[in-house]
Design an enzyme around this catalytic site. Sequence first.
Site, PDB file in Angstrom:
ATOM      1  N   VAL A 108       1.867  -6.545   0.466  1.00 35.33           N
ATOM      2  CA  VAL A 108       1.393  -5.676   1.554  1.00 35.33           C
ATOM      3  C   VAL A 108      -0.142  -5.696   1.637  1.00 35.33           C
ATOM      4  O   VAL A 108      -0.719  -5.812   2.719  1.00 35.33           O
ATOM      5  CB  VAL A 108       1.907  -4.222   1.363  1.00 35.33           C
ATOM      6  CG1 VAL A 108       1.455  -3.342   2.521  1.00 35.33           C
ATOM      7  CG2 VAL A 108       3.433  -4.204   1.245  1.00 35.33           C
ATOM      8  N   ALA A 140     -10.192   2.371  16.948  1.00 36.06           N
ATOM      9  CA  ALA A 140     -10.661   3.333  15.947  1.00 36.06           C
ATOM     10  C   ALA A 140     -11.989   3.966  16.364  1.00 36.06           C
ATOM     11  O   ALA A 140     -12.353   5.029  15.878  1.00 36.06           O
ATOM     12  CB  ALA A 140     -10.826   2.633  14.596  1.00 36.06           C
ATOM     13  N   ARG A 169      -4.178  -6.686 -10.809  1.00 35.28           N
ATOM     14  CA  ARG A 169      -3.968  -6.716 -12.259  1.00 35.28           C
ATOM     15  C   ARG A 169      -4.549  -8.004 -12.848  1.00 35.28           C
ATOM     16  O   ARG A 169      -5.208  -8.001 -13.856  1.00 35.28           O
ATOM     17  CB  ARG A 169      -2.466  -6.655 -12.528  1.00 35.28           C
ATOM     18  CG  ARG A 169      -2.054  -5.796 -13.643  1.00 35.28           C
ATOM     19  CD  ARG A 169      -0.550  -5.648 -13.700  1.00 35.28           C
ATOM     20  NE  ARG A 169       0.169  -6.257 -12.590  1.00 35.28           N
ATOM     21  CZ  ARG A 169       1.359  -5.887 -12.173  1.00 35.28           C
ATOM     22  NH1 ARG A 169       1.969  -4.896 -12.749  1.00 35.28           N
ATOM     23  NH2 ARG A 169       1.950  -6.489 -11.174  1.00 35.28           N
ATOM     24  N   LYS A 193       6.516   4.912  -1.739  1.00 38.70           N
ATOM     25  CA  LYS A 193       7.549   5.961  -1.626  1.00 38.70           C
ATOM     26  C   LYS A 193       7.992   6.492  -2.982  1.00 38.70           C
ATOM     27  O   LYS A 193       8.387   7.649  -3.093  1.00 38.70           O
ATOM     28  CB  LYS A 193       8.740   5.478  -0.812  1.00 38.70           C
ATOM     29  CG  LYS A 193       9.376   4.185  -1.274  1.00 38.70           C
ATOM     30  CD  LYS A 193       8.851   3.020  -0.495  1.00 38.70           C
ATOM     31  CE  LYS A 193       9.173   1.726  -1.203  1.00 38.70           C
ATOM     32  NZ  LYS A 193       9.139   0.579  -0.364  1.00 38.70           N
ATOM     33  N   GLU A 249       2.487   6.641   6.309  1.00 38.94           N
ATOM     34  CA  GLU A 249       3.451   6.163   7.314  1.00 38.94           C
ATOM     35  C   GLU A 249       4.296   4.997   6.808  1.00 38.94           C
ATOM     36  O   GLU A 249       5.499   4.919   7.070  1.00 38.94           O
ATOM     37  CB  GLU A 249       2.699   5.731   8.587  1.00 38.94           C
ATOM     38  CG  GLU A 249       3.597   5.259   9.711  1.00 38.94           C
ATOM     39  CD  GLU A 249       4.580   6.325  10.168  1.00 38.94           C
ATOM     40  OE1 GLU A 249       4.142   7.352  10.679  1.00 38.94           O
ATOM     41  OE2 GLU A 249       5.807   6.109  10.011  1.00 38.94           O
ATOM     42  N   GLY A 252       8.983   0.836   6.573  1.00 38.48           N
ATOM     43  CA  GLY A 252       7.951  -0.171   6.822  1.00 38.48           C
ATOM     44  C   GLY A 252       7.229  -0.015   8.148  1.00 38.48           C
ATOM     45  O   GLY A 252       6.416   0.894   8.323  1.00 38.48           O
ATOM     46  N   GLY A 285      10.001 -11.471   0.043  1.00 37.99           N
ATOM     47  CA  GLY A 285       9.050 -10.359  -0.124  1.00 37.99           C
ATOM     48  C   GLY A 285       9.611  -9.011   0.313  1.00 37.99           C
ATOM     49  O   GLY A 285       8.868  -8.052   0.500  1.00 37.99           O
ATOM     50  N   LYS A 324      12.754   7.318   0.217  1.00 34.62           N
ATOM     51  CA  LYS A 324      12.367   7.452   1.631  1.00 34.62           C
ATOM     52  C   LYS A 324      13.031   8.682   2.256  1.00 34.62           C
ATOM     53  O   LYS A 324      12.420   9.422   3.025  1.00 34.62           O
ATOM     54  CB  LYS A 324      12.758   6.182   2.385  1.00 34.62           C
ATOM     55  CG  LYS A 324      11.966   4.962   1.914  1.00 34.62           C
ATOM     56  CD  LYS A 324      12.590   3.655   2.379  1.00 34.62           C
ATOM     57  CE  LYS A 324      11.784   2.462   1.888  1.00 34.62           C
ATOM     58  NZ  LYS A 324      12.457   1.178   2.061  1.00 34.62           N
TER      59      LYS A 324
HETATM   60  P1  NAP Z   1       3.340  -6.377  -4.963  1.00 33.56           P
HETATM   61  O1  NAP Z   1       3.441  -7.595  -4.122  1.00 33.56           O
HETATM   62  O2  NAP Z   1       3.983  -6.364  -6.299  1.00 33.56           O
HETATM   63  O3  NAP Z   1       1.778  -6.048  -5.135  1.00 33.56           O
HETATM   64  C1  NAP Z   1       1.307  -5.093  -6.023  1.00 33.56           C
HETATM   65  C2  NAP Z   1      -0.179  -5.314  -6.218  1.00 33.56           C
HETATM   66  O4  NAP Z   1      -0.688  -4.287  -7.045  1.00 33.56           O
HETATM   67  C3  NAP Z   1      -0.519  -6.641  -6.883  1.00 33.56           C
HETATM   68  O5  NAP Z   1      -1.654  -7.186  -6.286  1.00 33.56           O
HETATM   69  C4  NAP Z   1      -0.829  -6.250  -8.329  1.00 33.56           C
HETATM   70  O6  NAP Z   1      -1.774  -7.109  -8.943  1.00 33.56           O
HETATM   71  C5  NAP Z   1      -1.457  -4.888  -8.099  1.00 33.56           C
HETATM   72  N1  NAP Z   1      -1.365  -4.005  -9.260  1.00 33.56           N
HETATM   73  C6  NAP Z   1      -0.261  -3.580  -9.898  1.00 33.56           C
HETATM   74  N2  NAP Z   1      -0.586  -2.765 -10.929  1.00 33.56           N
HETATM   75  C7  NAP Z   1      -1.926  -2.695 -10.922  1.00 33.56           C
HETATM   76  C8  NAP Z   1      -2.877  -2.018 -11.733  1.00 33.56           C
HETATM   77  N3  NAP Z   1      -2.489  -1.252 -12.757  1.00 33.56           N
HETATM   78  N4  NAP Z   1      -4.175  -2.164 -11.432  1.00 33.56           N
HETATM   79  C9  NAP Z   1      -4.587  -2.928 -10.405  1.00 33.56           C
HETATM   80  N5  NAP Z   1      -3.731  -3.580  -9.587  1.00 33.56           N
HETATM   81  C10 NAP Z   1      -2.427  -3.468  -9.858  1.00 33.56           C
HETATM   82  O7  NAP Z   1       3.905  -5.098  -4.189  1.00 33.56           O
HETATM   83  P2  NAP Z   1       4.056  -4.907  -2.616  1.00 33.56           P
HETATM   84  O8  NAP Z   1       5.370  -5.441  -2.176  1.00 33.56           O
HETATM   85  O9  NAP Z   1       2.820  -5.313  -1.920  1.00 33.56           O
HETATM   86  O10 NAP Z   1       4.220  -3.310  -2.533  1.00 33.56           O
HETATM   87  C11 NAP Z   1       3.111  -2.458  -2.651  1.00 33.56           C
HETATM   88  C12 NAP Z   1       3.546  -1.032  -2.320  1.00 33.56           C
HETATM   89  O11 NAP Z   1       4.009  -0.980  -0.993  1.00 33.56           O
HETATM   90  C13 NAP Z   1       4.666  -0.494  -3.192  1.00 33.56           C
HETATM   91  O12 NAP Z   1       4.485   0.882  -3.390  1.00 33.56           O
HETATM   92  C14 NAP Z   1       5.905  -0.727  -2.336  1.00 33.56           C
HETATM   93  O13 NAP Z   1       6.954   0.149  -2.626  1.00 33.56           O
HETATM   94  C15 NAP Z   1       5.336  -0.465  -0.964  1.00 33.56           C
HETATM   95  N6  NAP Z   1       6.063  -1.086   0.124  1.00 33.56           N
HETATM   96  C16 NAP Z   1       6.339  -2.414   0.066  1.00 33.56           C
HETATM   97  C17 NAP Z   1       7.020  -2.992   1.129  1.00 33.56           C
HETATM   98  C18 NAP Z   1       7.371  -4.467   1.125  1.00 33.56           C
HETATM   99  O14 NAP Z   1       8.107  -4.883   2.024  1.00 33.56           O
HETATM  100  N7  NAP Z   1       6.892  -5.261   0.196  1.00 33.56           N
HETATM  101  C19 NAP Z   1       7.404  -2.209   2.222  1.00 33.56           C
HETATM  102  C20 NAP Z   1       7.068  -0.840   2.244  1.00 33.56           C
HETATM  103  C21 NAP Z   1       6.397  -0.295   1.182  1.00 33.56           C
HETATM  104  P3  NAP Z   1      -1.425  -8.650  -9.236  1.00 33.56           P
HETATM  105  O15 NAP Z   1      -1.322  -9.295  -7.882  1.00 33.56           O
HETATM  106  O16 NAP Z   1      -2.580  -9.156 -10.013  1.00 33.56           O
HETATM  107  O17 NAP Z   1      -0.133  -8.654  -9.977  1.00 33.56           O
HETATM  108  N1  HSE Z   2      12.143  -2.978  -0.901  1.00 37.06           N
HETATM  109  C1  HSE Z   2      12.035  -2.254   0.315  1.00 37.06           C
HETATM  110  C2  HSE Z   2      13.170  -2.666   1.238  1.00 37.06           C
HETATM  111  C3  HSE Z   2      10.699  -2.531   0.965  1.00 37.06           C
HETATM  112  O1  HSE Z   2      13.889  -3.608   0.924  1.00 37.06           O
HETATM  113  O2  HSE Z   2      13.363  -2.024   2.261  1.00 37.06           O
HETATM  114  C4  HSE Z   2      10.408  -1.590   2.060  1.00 37.06           C
HETATM  115  O3  HSE Z   2      10.217  -0.302   1.626  1.00 37.06           O
END
Ligand code: NAP
Ligand code: HSE
Length: 420
Positions: free
Chosen positions: A12, A31, A43, A100, A122, A127, A180, A198
Amino acid sequence: MIRVGIVGVGTVGKSVVKILEKNKDIISARAGKEIVVVKGAVRDLNKKRDVDIELTDNPYEITDSKDIDIVVELMGGVDEAYKIVTRALENKKAVVTANKALLAYHRYELQHLAKDIPFEFEASVAGGIPIIKALRDGLSANHIEAIKGIMNGTCNYILTKMALEKVDFNSVLKEAQELGYAEADPTFDIDGYDAAHKLLILASIAYGIDAKPEDILIEGIRGINSLDFDFANEFGYSIKLLAIAKKIEQKVELRVHPVLIPKSQMIAKVDGVMNGISVIGDFVGETMYYGPGAGGNATASAVVSNIIDIARGGKCSPMLGFKRALESGVSLASFEDITTKYYIRVRVEDRAGILESIAKLFKEYKISIEYMMQKPFDKDGAALLLSTHRCIERDIQKVLKELYSREFVKEKPFMIRVEE
Ligand code: NAP
Ligand code: HSE
């Protein structure tokens, strides 16, 4: 100019950077200010990522920086994210999060800490669908009677593929991860927790319910197999994972579980990774929201909309404003009181008298059977697939327990609720 720091530059986070760059003109026009990403925290600084921003591996460089106005938390997880968001709010930074899981546990404390500082989320539900804005603003004149949503893209993707292509559960899950959609730990998706997180956020806005995941009924999609799809097809149902909030007098049912739902309902037509949410208000009636609920770009679209809201100086009504509903006597319903129809799959020995014995058990609890089919299972076994008329959850649970204790039943009976 508004300066943004992003904690978490993964699926994201990278899309947030890309939208802000690619749609820079329209975003600053809307904006009223230029929005610039100053720094991101990750990380692993050695990981290759196709965005060009300054990175640190210390998230507190972002929360504590005098050069950052908005902290965008996109790292996921609960405890570390809670510390980081808390620190950002204590430092009077506006916060945007898509997390969430964090909100499922800490939404009221964080909202309370934020007070007048913008704290927006939001993207945390469905999403790219602006469902939180719809509930907070567009529907704010209504009492919300029910919310029913397909809120987990990964589960919907898996169930749709299982229904249409008869593919096996594990290989579809792997695909969803590669695309993803899935959480870092995909058990959150398939065991229903992500949808529950959610639902809890929406239930706070609609009803002021301050529940935690442990307080509500959560069942995932692991046990579903091709026989269940055979039954669903035969009798005109789709199988979906639904998150349901339903207000009955002063009680609110909150539950996440697979359902058989008539194919004619709009929500049954929500396929693939798409999310769909039906909200029923007392004056507006049923409204329906549909769109991509997962994936970097869709989620980032919602994150950036919150950044734009903050840049404009706009503030949504806070979640705590809705807590008054709780104080006015609305409380969680017990799941034993759910009244609905049920589908049951039971593997039995295939011999005379078994059906009669099962029918007698249902009669004992005054549960009437609506549909039934039987499929040969193995050499001397059969799968009995049936659905009931409306009855109460506590009776169905007793029947399932009784069935499992009978010597002719070969495995634990499996139940899916029917939502009509
Ligand atoms: P992701 O791809 O796993 O990315 C997580 C990021 O956070 C990575 O860049 C990771 O670093 C970094 N990170 C993790 N722990 C850290 C720490 N302690 N210090 C600094 N950086 C750290 O996850 P994502 O899918 O983007 O999701 C992010 C958030 O959005 C989550 O809360 C998820 O539930 C929410 N979300 C995701 C989606 C979706 O479709 N993916 C949809 C809605 C909401 P590295 O890259 O170095 O590992
Ligand atoms: N893992 C979640 C899904 C991402 O599959 O809907 C969106 O929150």
